[in-house]
Design a protein around this motif. Sequence first.
Motif, PDB file in Angstrom:
ATOM      1  N   VAL A   1      47.601   7.298 107.488  1.00  0.00           N
ATOM      2  CA  VAL A   1      47.661   5.697 108.127  1.00  0.00           C
ATOM      3  C   VAL A   1      48.891   5.813 109.098  1.00  0.00           C
ATOM      4  O   VAL A   1      49.938   6.343 108.406  1.00  0.00           O
ATOM      5  CB  VAL A   1      47.880   4.768 107.053  1.00  0.00           C
ATOM      6  N   ASN A   2      48.893   5.646 110.364  1.00  0.00           N
ATOM      7  CA  ASN A   2      49.770   5.590 111.156  1.00  0.00           C
ATOM      8  C   ASN A   2      50.886   4.415 110.876  1.00  0.00           C
ATOM      9  O   ASN A   2      50.617   3.316 110.340  1.00  0.00           O
ATOM     10  CB  ASN A   2      49.497   5.358 112.814  1.00  0.00           C
TER      11      ASN A   2
ATOM     12  N   ARG B   1      37.333  10.487 106.312  1.00  0.00           N
ATOM     13  CA  ARG B   1      38.559  10.053 105.370  1.00  0.00           C
ATOM     14  C   ARG B   1      37.834   9.707 104.313  1.00  0.00           C
ATOM     15  O   ARG B   1      37.094   8.848 104.157  1.00  0.00           O
ATOM     16  CB  ARG B   1      39.504   9.323 106.002  1.00  0.00           C
TER      17      ARG B   1
ATOM     18  N   THR C   1      50.412   4.409 100.539  1.00  0.00           N
ATOM     19  CA  THR C   1      49.746   4.320 101.843  1.00  0.00           C
ATOM     20  C   THR C   1      49.384   5.737 102.081  1.00  0.00           C
ATOM     21  O   THR C   1      50.308   6.730 102.116  1.00  0.00           O
ATOM     22  CB  THR C   1      50.684   3.905 102.926  1.00  0.00           C
TER      23      THR C   1
ATOM     24  N   TRP D   1      40.871   1.141 104.484  1.00  0.00           N
ATOM     25  CA  TRP D   1      41.832   1.291 103.709  1.00  0.00           C
ATOM     26  C   TRP D   1      42.592  -0.100 103.385  1.00  0.00           C
ATOM     27  O   TRP D   1      42.916  -0.607 102.423  1.00  0.00           O
ATOM     28  CB  TRP D   1      42.846   2.376 104.267  1.00  0.00           C
TER      29      TRP D   1
ATOM     30  N   VAL E   1      52.929  -0.763 109.134  1.00  0.00           N
ATOM     31  CA  VAL E   1      51.790   0.126 109.227  1.00  0.00           C
ATOM     32  C   VAL E   1      51.010  -0.184 110.878  1.00  0.00           C
ATOM     33  O   VAL E   1      51.385  -1.419 111.266  1.00  0.00           O
ATOM     34  CB  VAL E   1      50.671  -0.163 108.356  1.00  0.00           C
TER      35      VAL E   1
ATOM     36  N   ILE F   1      47.015  -0.068 112.392  1.00  0.00           N
ATOM     37  CA  ILE F   1      45.888   0.017 112.067  1.00  0.00           C
ATOM     38  C   ILE F   1      44.953   0.585 113.300  1.00  0.00           C
ATOM     39  O   ILE F   1      44.796  -0.129 114.170  1.00  0.00           O
ATOM     40  CB  ILE F   1      45.079  -1.190 111.710  1.00  0.00           C
TER      41      ILE F   1
ATOM     42  N   SER G   1      41.730   3.676 108.541  1.00  0.00           N
ATOM     43  CA  SER G   1      42.607   2.793 108.403  1.00  0.00           C
ATOM     44  C   SER G   1      42.323   1.174 108.017  1.00  0.00           C
ATOM     45  O   SER G   1      43.075   0.652 107.086  1.00  0.00           O
ATOM     46  CB  SER G   1      43.808   2.958 109.471  1.00  0.00           C
TER      47      SER G   1
END
Length: 305
Positions: free
Chosen positions: A79-80, A10, A75, A105, A95, A97, A102
Motif C-alpha cells: 500500500v503506497n 494481492r 498496513t 484493503w 496512505v 489508494i 489498496s
Amino acid sequence: MTPITEVEGRRLTLRNLEKVLHPATGTTKGELLHYYATVGPVILPHLHDRAVSFLRYPDGPDGQLFFTKNPPPGTPAWVNTTPVPRSDAPLARQVMIQDLPSLMWAANLVVEFHTPQWRADSPGVADRLVLDLDPGPPATVVECCRVALHLRERLAADGLTAYAKTSGSKGLHLLVPLVPAPSEEVSGYARRLAVEAEAELPRLVVHRMAKALRPGKVFVDHSQNAAAKTTATPYTLRARRLPTVSAPVTWEEIEETAETGETGAAGNGGAEPLVVLLEDVAPRLEAYGELLAPLFDPAVAGALP
C-alpha cells in the motif's frame, strides 16, 4: 474460517462479513465490500495521488468513530504512502489508494474516505475548490439546492464550472476544477464567495460556523479549501445508520428539488430528497455515467480570478 480473497494478485484477509454496519437497512460488511469492488473504477480516480484520511467506524455508526491520518498498524508494504507536511510531525506519511487491492484493503477496515484538494506531488497547491453547503434545521437540502444554484451562477461569472454531489449527510458539496493554485489563494476566494452569498441572500445563507447563526440557514463552509483540511471523497459511504453515499447529482435534480422541495435522487427508495444510498449508485452510474468526470479534464479547469 477467515475468508481470504485475491484482488489483482494481492491476498486480502476479510473478516466479519456478516457484521451489520448500517443498522437502518441491515447492510453488512460484506455488502459494503461488494459496493467498493463495484464502484472501484469511479472512486479510484478521486483517491489517486491524494493523501487519504480515514474516518473509521468498525462497529457501525453507533460504535466508536475515530479519524486517522497516519497509516493504520499492519498496513501492507504494497500500500503506497506519501510524505505529508504537518506542523506537528514534519516527517508524517499518509496512505494513498492507488489501485483496487489498496481500495479493498482500506474498505475492509470500514472507513469513510476523505481527501484534500491537492495532489501528493504538490502539497498545498489545489486543483479543486470545494464549497460545503450545510443546512441548519429547520433548513434542509432543499435550501442547499437554492444556494447551490446561486453559487453556480456566481462561479460561472468568474469562468468557473461547478459540479455537485451529496455530502452523504444532510447537505451538498460543490466541486470546481481549477488550474492549480496555492491553497491559501483558493481559501481566500472561497471565503469571499461565501461572504458575498450571505450579503445577497441574507435570509438563506451564513458564512460563519457559529451554530447560533445557523438555524434555518445554509452554512457555506469554505474552510475545507485550507491545505490541512479534507472533504468526503466522491462515492465514499458515510458512517450513518442508512448506507448513504457522497454521490454526484445532476443540476436538473438540484433545480427540481429547489423548485418543488419534494424530488429526490433517482431510485433512492423513497428516502429524503437527494439522498443516495449504496444500492442506488450502480443504477445511477448506468443512467448518468460518471458525472464528475469533467474534474479530470484540464480543458474544463478554470483559473482563479
